[in-house]
Structures are given as C-alpha cells and as structure tokens.
Scaffold this active site. Structure first.
Site, PDB file in Angstrom:
ATOM      1  N   GLU A  15       0.844  -1.196   0.000  1.00  9.71           N
ATOM      2  CA  GLU A  15       0.000   0.000   0.000  1.00  9.71           C
ATOM      3  C   GLU A  15       0.877   1.242   0.000  1.00  9.71           C
ATOM      4  OE1 GLU A  15      -2.654   1.572  -0.233  1.00  9.71           O
ATOM      5  OE2 GLU A  15      -4.375   0.260   0.048  1.00  9.71           O
ATOM      6  N   ARG A  98      -7.424   0.895  13.220  1.00 11.98           N
ATOM      7  CA  ARG A  98      -6.010   1.214  12.975  1.00 11.98           C
ATOM      8  C   ARG A  98      -5.945   2.281  11.902  1.00 11.98           C
ATOM      9  NH1 ARG A  98      -4.515  -0.406   7.921  1.00 11.98           N
ATOM     10  NH2 ARG A  98      -5.192  -2.414   7.067  1.00 11.98           N
ATOM     11  N   ASN A 100      -4.994   3.780   8.310  1.00 11.32           N
ATOM     12  CA  ASN A 100      -4.945   3.215   6.965  1.00 11.32           C
ATOM     13  C   ASN A 100      -4.199   4.192   6.057  1.00 11.32           C
ATOM     14  OD1 ASN A 100      -5.530   1.016   5.237  1.00 11.32           O
ATOM     15  ND2 ASN A 100      -7.215   2.159   4.319  1.00 11.32           N
ATOM     16  N   ASN A 144      -9.710   5.724   3.043  1.00 10.27           N
ATOM     17  CA  ASN A 144      -8.726   5.250   2.071  1.00 10.27           C
ATOM     18  C   ASN A 144      -8.227   6.381   1.191  1.00 10.27           C
ATOM     19  OD1 ASN A 144      -7.148   3.151   0.916  1.00 10.27           O
ATOM     20  ND2 ASN A 144      -8.833   1.715   1.209  1.00 10.27           N
ATOM     21  N   ASP A 194      -9.979   1.806  -3.754  1.00 10.50           N
ATOM     22  CA  ASP A 194      -8.947   1.695  -2.717  1.00 10.50           C
ATOM     23  C   ASP A 194      -8.089   2.959  -2.740  1.00 10.50           C
ATOM     24  OD1 ASP A 194      -6.938   0.781  -0.923  1.00 10.50           O
ATOM     25  OD2 ASP A 194      -7.225  -1.278  -1.542  1.00 10.50           O
TER      26      ASP A 194
END
Length: 281
Positions: A15, A98, A100, A144, A194
């Site tokens: 990522e 958490r 991202n 995201n 995403d």
C-alpha cells in the site's frame, strides 16, 4: 498497454506508494508484513525496513527520514540511525481500529484516516497532523485514497466498503475541508475503490480492490479509461520518475496468483502531481 513488474519484494498487503522526485526513489509499505520498502529508480536497488507494528502509509521528511502511520500513531523513522520516534497517537482505546491511508498536502500537513479492521461499522475517522493532531471527519468505515486537484481547491477521499469517492471544498491555507459530496459511486464497478492519485489534468486514478484494475475518472466523476492488471487485489497507485509520466501500482497477495503482492509500472501519456513532503515542526 504493457504493465511491467517492478519490485523484487512480494508483499502480503502492499500500500501507500510515494515517489520522491528529489531522491528519485519509490517508497511503499507492506501493512501485514510490517515493512517499509524503498526502490532506487536510478540503480534499481531495493531495500526493506522493519517496523514494530502494522504500517499503512508514509510521507518523506528528508533524505534520511520518513513519517509513517503505524497502528494508532504517527512515527518519525530515521533510516540512518534506525530510530523510531512517536509523534502522537489516536484511538488507542479502539482496538478494532487502525490507521490506513494517508498523504501530505502541498503545505506539508499529513492527512491520514483510520479504519475498522472488521469493516463492521463506521468507527473510522480522518485526522490532520500539523502542529497538533486534529480530527477532521468522522463516520468512515475504511478511510482510504486521498488526493488534491491541481489547483488545491478540492480534496478527495475514498471510503472503500461503502464504495464511494467523496469530494470536499479545500482551503489550502487553513487546511480545512467543507461541503462533502459524492463524486463517484462505485456501484456497477468490479471491486471496491482503494488508493488513488490525481494527474496534472485533474483526473483521478483509482485502484480497484478485488477488481484487478486501475481506472481514470474525470473531475466530474466520469470514467474515461482503465488499465487491467494480472492480479485481483490492486491497492493503490502513484505517479513517478523525473518526467512524472509513469504509474506505480501496488497490489496484495492472492494464493493462486504468482505476481500478486508485487509493484507494477506502466508508462502513460499524462503527468501526475508530485508527492509532497512532510513539514517537520
């Protein structure tokens, strides 16, 4: 369009790709592998740095340092000394949450969102790290992809499970967002939206998690182009090289796909907006 494999490293969940034009280096993370990866595009050497917990995004500080979101906190990482220094922490009492995705804006503020790891509810939030950590937005499930238009008048944010790409009016000087609206509804598209990036023409490039592609969308929310990948789980995308006309695409591993988890690259006929560094106070 030819899509080439770039990375040697095969991530569990790659990522957050960031290209730094001063260093001519691509950075990305393996969230589940707890690593920061670096690819020197001059000599194609590749290095990894282990982090103490799930690392989800980063911004460059200088030649030796990055700032990264690790689990619940922002941390400065010095690759030279190997020191990891906590800057601040959020949501440490929300164990299902958490950090991202995250990015720095043109003035060096670090915007980063949190997610519900079970995707069971909208417990995620968007934060901004400037002199302090400020909560900017709540009610997100998986905060995201982030990005800004070339004029820095609009900020974009994706919430993956609800399959929406939001646009906000953005005040660069104040670092504030207003007037939340849906720009793109992914219903009818394969996979969930995403990570994302923006090109110099103001078009959005969005990764399809579970959809095996990258798509390009106009500032009005119209799809104009797509690039198929040889893997299912495409996680994020950024522009890089000195010419800023090459895409770098991160992916996640899938057992029956040998190339999954690799970083891919392809040349496109448009230039991206350079990534911004974090302004360390």
């Amino acid at each position: 369009m030819n899509v080439d494999t770039l990375s040697i490293y095969k991530a569990n969940l790659a990522e957050g790709p960031i290209y730094d034009i001063e260093l001519d280096r691509l950075f990305w993370v393996d969230i589940e592998g707890k690593k920061i990866l670096m690819k020197d595009l001059d000599n194609y050497s590749e290095n990894a740095f282990d982090t103490p917990d799930l690392v989800s995004s980063l911004c460059i500080v200088n030649e030796n340092e990055v700032i990264a979101t690790i689990r619940h906190g922002f941390y400065i990482i010095d690759f030279k000394t190997k020191n990891i220094t906590k800057v601040g922490e959020v949501e440490s009492n929300y164990q299902e949450n958490r950090f991202n995705d995250g990015k720095c804006d043109p003035l060096g503020r670090y915007w980063a969102g949190t997610m519900n790891m079970k995707k069971s509810g909208p417990t995620g939030n968007l934060y901004k790290l400037d002199h302090d950590i400020v909560k900017v937005l709540d009610g997100l499930t998986v905060s995201n992809g982030l990005g800004w238009d070339p004029e820095n008048d609009i900020m974009y944010l994706i919430d993956s499970p609800v399959r929406k790409v939001y646009a906000f009016d953005f005040d660069l000087n104040k670092g504030e967002i207003y007037n939340k609206r849906i720009l793109i509804d992914f219903n009818g598209e394969p996979g969930n939206p995403d990570g994302m990036t923006v090109d110099e023409e103001g078009y959005l490039w969005i990764a399809h998690w579970g959809g095996g592609k990258i798509s390009r969308w106009s500032p009005r929310g119209e799809k104009v182009f797509e690039i198929k990948l040889p893997v299912t789980y495409v996680t994020s995308v950024t522009f890089g090289t000195y010419e800023m006309d090459r895409l770098f695409i991160t992916t996640a591993s899938k057992e029956d796909e040998p190339l999954s988890g690799k970083v891919f690259t392809t040349h496109v006929g448009v230039k991206g907006i350079p990534s911004y560094r974090f302004k360390k106070y």
